[in-house]
Motif scaffolding. Structure first.
Motif, PDB file in Angstrom:
ATOM      1  N   GLY A   1       8.648  29.421  65.196  1.00  0.00           N
ATOM      2  CA  GLY A   1      10.022  29.775  65.562  1.00  0.00           C
ATOM      3  C   GLY A   1       9.976  30.458  66.923  1.00  0.00           C
ATOM      4  O   GLY A   1       9.383  31.525  67.062  1.00  0.00           O
ATOM      5  N   SER A   2      10.600  29.822  67.918  1.00  0.00           N
ATOM      6  CA  SER A   2      10.391  30.270  69.305  1.00  0.00           C
ATOM      7  C   SER A   2      11.665  30.782  69.949  1.00  0.00           C
ATOM      8  O   SER A   2      12.574  29.993  70.215  1.00  0.00           O
TER       9      SER A   2
ATOM     10  N   GLU B   1       2.921  31.739  66.658  1.00  0.00           N
ATOM     11  CA  GLU B   1       4.267  32.135  66.240  1.00  0.00           C
ATOM     12  C   GLU B   1       5.025  30.877  65.841  1.00  0.00           C
ATOM     13  O   GLU B   1       5.060  29.912  66.603  1.00  0.00           O
TER      14      GLU B   1
ATOM     15  N   THR C   1       8.706  32.987  61.728  1.00  0.00           N
ATOM     16  CA  THR C   1       9.968  33.690  61.984  1.00  0.00           C
ATOM     17  C   THR C   1      11.176  32.846  61.559  1.00  0.00           C
ATOM     18  O   THR C   1      12.232  32.898  62.167  1.00  0.00           O
TER      19      THR C   1
ATOM     20  N   SER D   1      17.796  32.017  66.787  1.00  0.00           N
ATOM     21  CA  SER D   1      18.174  33.306  67.365  1.00  0.00           C
ATOM     22  C   SER D   1      16.933  33.980  67.913  1.00  0.00           C
ATOM     23  O   SER D   1      15.812  33.592  67.589  1.00  0.00           O
TER      24      SER D   1
ATOM     25  N   GLN E   1      11.480  42.286  64.623  1.00  0.00           N
ATOM     26  CA  GLN E   1      10.340  41.923  65.473  1.00  0.00           C
ATOM     27  C   GLN E   1       9.305  43.041  65.478  1.00  0.00           C
ATOM     28  O   GLN E   1       8.105  42.785  65.369  1.00  0.00           O
TER      29      GLN E   1
ATOM     30  N   VAL F   1      15.327  24.519  71.568  1.00  0.00           N
ATOM     31  CA  VAL F   1      14.786  25.881  71.447  1.00  0.00           C
ATOM     32  C   VAL F   1      13.494  26.003  72.258  1.00  0.00           C
ATOM     33  O   VAL F   1      13.285  26.992  72.978  1.00  0.00           O
TER      34      VAL F   1
ATOM     35  N   GLY G   1       7.453  20.928  67.239  1.00  0.00           N
ATOM     36  CA  GLY G   1       6.921  20.260  66.047  1.00  0.00           C
ATOM     37  C   GLY G   1       7.297  21.010  64.791  1.00  0.00           C
ATOM     38  O   GLY G   1       7.833  22.120  64.849  1.00  0.00           O
ATOM     39  N   ASP G   2       7.005  20.372  63.646  1.00  0.00           N
ATOM     40  CA  ASP G   2       7.330  20.961  62.343  1.00  0.00           C
ATOM     41  C   ASP G   2       6.194  21.880  61.901  1.00  0.00           C
ATOM     42  O   ASP G   2       5.043  21.451  61.796  1.00  0.00           O
ATOM     43  N   ALA G   3       6.553  23.125  61.611  1.00  0.00           N
ATOM     44  CA  ALA G   3       5.553  24.124  61.208  1.00  0.00           C
ATOM     45  C   ALA G   3       4.799  23.727  59.959  1.00  0.00           C
ATOM     46  O   ALA G   3       3.715  24.251  59.695  1.00  0.00           O
TER      47      ALA G   3
ATOM     48  N   VAL H   1      17.061  32.983  59.397  1.00  0.00           N
ATOM     49  CA  VAL H   1      17.618  31.625  59.308  1.00  0.00           C
ATOM     50  C   VAL H   1      16.595  30.786  58.524  1.00  0.00           C
ATOM     51  O   VAL H   1      15.394  30.998  58.658  1.00  0.00           O
ATOM     52  N   PRO H   2      17.079  29.860  57.680  1.00  0.00           N
ATOM     53  CA  PRO H   2      16.133  29.128  56.821  1.00  0.00           C
ATOM     54  C   PRO H   2      15.289  28.109  57.575  1.00  0.00           C
ATOM     55  O   PRO H   2      15.688  27.593  58.621  1.00  0.00           O
ATOM     56  N   MET H   3      14.120  27.848  57.013  1.00  0.00           N
ATOM     57  CA  MET H   3      13.205  26.831  57.530  1.00  0.00           C
ATOM     58  C   MET H   3      13.853  25.450  57.425  1.00  0.00           C
ATOM     59  O   MET H   3      14.477  25.131  56.418  1.00  0.00           O
ATOM     60  N   GLN H   4      13.670  24.643  58.458  1.00  0.00           N
ATOM     61  CA  GLN H   4      14.128  23.252  58.407  1.00  0.00           C
ATOM     62  C   GLN H   4      12.893  22.361  58.212  1.00  0.00           C
ATOM     63  O   GLN H   4      11.789  22.858  58.102  1.00  0.00           O
TER      64      GLN H   4
HETATM   65  C1  LIG Z   1      14.895  33.312  64.044  1.00  0.00           C
HETATM   66  S1  LIG Z   1      14.506  31.976  65.080  1.00  0.00           S
HETATM   67  C2  LIG Z   1      13.000  32.426  65.889  1.00  0.00           C
HETATM   68  C3  LIG Z   1      13.010  33.751  66.548  1.00  0.00           C
HETATM   69  C4  LIG Z   1      11.916  34.010  67.536  1.00  0.00           C
HETATM   70  N1  LIG Z   1      10.629  34.117  66.892  1.00  0.00           N
HETATM   71  C5  LIG Z   1      12.200  35.261  68.349  1.00  0.00           C
HETATM   72  O1  LIG Z   1      12.782  36.211  67.843  1.00  0.00           O
HETATM   73  O2  LIG Z   1      11.896  35.329  69.500  1.00  0.00           O
HETATM   74  C6  LIG Z   1      13.934  30.765  63.893  1.00  0.00           C
HETATM   75  C7  LIG Z   1      13.492  29.460  64.501  1.00  0.00           C
HETATM   76  O3  LIG Z   1      12.733  28.741  63.545  1.00  0.00           O
HETATM   77  C8  LIG Z   1      12.870  27.371  63.874  1.00  0.00           C
HETATM   78  N2  LIG Z   1      12.413  26.554  62.760  1.00  0.00           N
HETATM   79  C9  LIG Z   1      13.066  26.297  61.594  1.00  0.00           C
HETATM   80  N3  LIG Z   1      12.333  25.463  60.831  1.00  0.00           N
HETATM   81  C10 LIG Z   1      11.206  25.182  61.521  1.00  0.00           C
HETATM   82  C11 LIG Z   1      10.059  24.367  61.262  1.00  0.00           C
HETATM   83  N4  LIG Z   1       9.947  23.682  60.135  1.00  0.00           N
HETATM   84  N5  LIG Z   1       9.093  24.306  62.199  1.00  0.00           N
HETATM   85  C12 LIG Z   1       9.197  25.010  63.364  1.00  0.00           C
HETATM   86  N6  LIG Z   1      10.266  25.780  63.652  1.00  0.00           N
HETATM   87  C13 LIG Z   1      11.249  25.874  62.762  1.00  0.00           C
HETATM   88  C14 LIG Z   1      14.343  27.236  64.226  1.00  0.00           C
HETATM   89  O4  LIG Z   1      14.580  26.082  65.018  1.00  0.00           O
HETATM   90  C15 LIG Z   1      14.615  28.553  64.948  1.00  0.00           C
HETATM   91  O5  LIG Z   1      14.570  28.387  66.338  1.00  0.00           O
END
Ligand SMILES: C[S@@+](CC[C@H](N)C(=O)[O-])C[C@H]1O[C@@H](n2cnc3c(N)ncnc32)[C@H](O)[C@@H]1O
Length: 412
Positions: free
Chosen positions: A104-105, A102, A171, A78, A85, A132, A153-155, A224-227
């Protein structure tokens, strides 16, 4: 008649007007405090970064715009609510020339960060989901934010070749602190992260001090939870004898489901605390207080479609709760007569030690009321996993995979 004519000829509200209203609301609520963040919010056209939503929804101060959902309808990505924000950017203390990551994009927030760091700064945004990042990249480019680097990539591993960062804004809801976030942060830099501790999520701004992170500010939030590698699932303990009750443990699980085998067969003990909460009064520090004080702290959710009468929480979806031996209890409330929306907090408990448990939880609620209510709330610190106990200070230690997190309560 006059009104109808006026309504018919009044021009439609413009995006700029909606943006102005959103900013006024965020200033009123205290989420937006600095002229720099205000200027960024005023400049970036949020609605053009949220084409999925109608114009008014794009500028609703407290609403996220979901951009991707799972097949079960669960939000996966989202553009976060303006309120969240705004206060996370304030927590991050982002200023000119900084290097910011940042995680989460959504595109929009990266554009806000780009405005804050200016031409001499550096912005990197990363997301695990290629759909995304493709969306974010496209929208950023369309609006001239070509300097923002978008990475898939994975954070959990961060981005070593763009480090060190002055600020990292996470985020997505994190259960743990990835070592890469600390290691890729400059000394004195800030990590802002929605962190789940004992099932409670708070956006915490940490400052790096060597191998330790120390909290500077704490705000209530939801994400939303981390993946990926650091994804973590809550464990649910279901007391036998009913299918109605789920006790959720996000860190260590206290006890065994069979310990609670007979709890639901005992009569419910109800204790009232005399502690009252006025309409709209926050009590988020009470949640953290109980999570610190009670070894068996957990949260309780009750199925909406079953109502056996065994439990009667005021909030079926989320109640503070605790397990001790073969008993469990939860915090509830009852309306105060004649008071406009005020409630009194109470505790219900079941099991052979229900009375002691209910009294113990009620005493902690009273001590929060006496000692901490209205205070600054707790401080958190993050140490690497493996740090010896005698190196930690704090009243409660919560052990994660990569870190040991302490919670301490300064005298209010
Ligand atoms: C709330 S959204 C980001 C919102 C964004 N920062 C904004 O408001 O413009 C959360 C994002 O975190 C990403 N995410 C979840 N787990 C992640 C991980 N391990 N590494 C990178 N991104 C991840 C999801 O795919 C999702 O797009």
């Amino acid at each position: 008649m006059t009104n109808t004519v006026e309504a018919a000829i009044s021009p439609e509200i413009t995006p700029e007007q909606l943006r102005g209203q959103m900013i006024s609301e965020l200033k009123r609520s205290g989420d937006l405090t600095s002229p720099a963040v205000e200027a960024a919010l005023r400049k970036v056209p949020r609605h053009e970064f949220t084409p999925e939503a109608p114009l008014e929804r794009a500028y609703a101060a407290y609403d996220a715009v979901v951009t991707k959902s799972s097949e079960h309808g669960v939000a996966m990505s989202s553009v976060s609510a303006p309120q969240i924000q705004a206060f996370m950017l304030e927590q991050g203390g982002i200023g000119p020339s900084m290097r910011v990551l940042e995680i989460g994009s959504g595109g929009y927030n990266a554009a806000l960060i780009a405005e804050l760091v200016g031409e001499d700064g550096q912005v990197t945004t990363m997301d695990i989901d290629p759909d995304v990042t493709e969306r974010a990249q496209r929208l950023l480019k369309q609006h001239g934010y070509t300097g923002v680097q978008v990475v898939t990539g994975d954070a959990a591993v961060g981005i070593a070749d763009r480090a060190p960062f002055d600020a990292i804004l996470v985020t997505a809801g994190a259960w743990d602190i990835a070592p890469a976030w600390r290691d890729q942060l400059a000394e004195g830099g800030r990590l802002v992260v929605p962190l789940r501790v004992r099932g409670l999520t708070r956006s915490i701004a940490f400052v790096r001090r060597g191998s330790r992170l120390e909290s500077e500010s704490v705000r209530v939030c939801g994400f939303v939870p981390m993946q990926g590698e650091d994804e973590h699932h809550t464990q649910v303990l279901l007391p036998t004898g009913t299918e109605e009750i789920g006790l959720k443990f996000d860190d260590e699980v206290m006890g065994d489901p069979s310990d609670l085998d007979n709890a639901v067969k005992t009569p419910r003990v109800e204790t009232w605390t005399g502690v009252t909460i006025g309409r709209q009064q926050p009590f988020d520090t009470l949640q953290l207080w109980l999570a610190t004080k009670l070894d068996g702290f957990c949260t309780m959710a009750v199925r909406d479609d079953l109502d056996t009468g065994i439990v009667a929480p005021a909030n079926k979806w989320f109640s503070m709760a605790a397990v001790a031996g073969n008993s469990f209890g939860y915090v509830t409330w009852r309306r105060l007569e004649g008071d406009d929306g005020g409630v009194e907090l109470g505790v219900h408990a079941l099991g052979t030690q229900a009375a002691e448990l209910a009294e113990q939880v009620a005493d902690h609620i009273r001590s929060w009321d006496r000692e901490q209510r209205g205070g600054p709330g707790p401080a958190f610190a993050v140490y690497p996993a493996g740090t010896e106990d005698d190196q930690l200070s704090g009243e409660r230690v919560v052990n994660k995979r990569n870190s040991r997190i302490t919670i301490s309560w300064p005298a209010a």
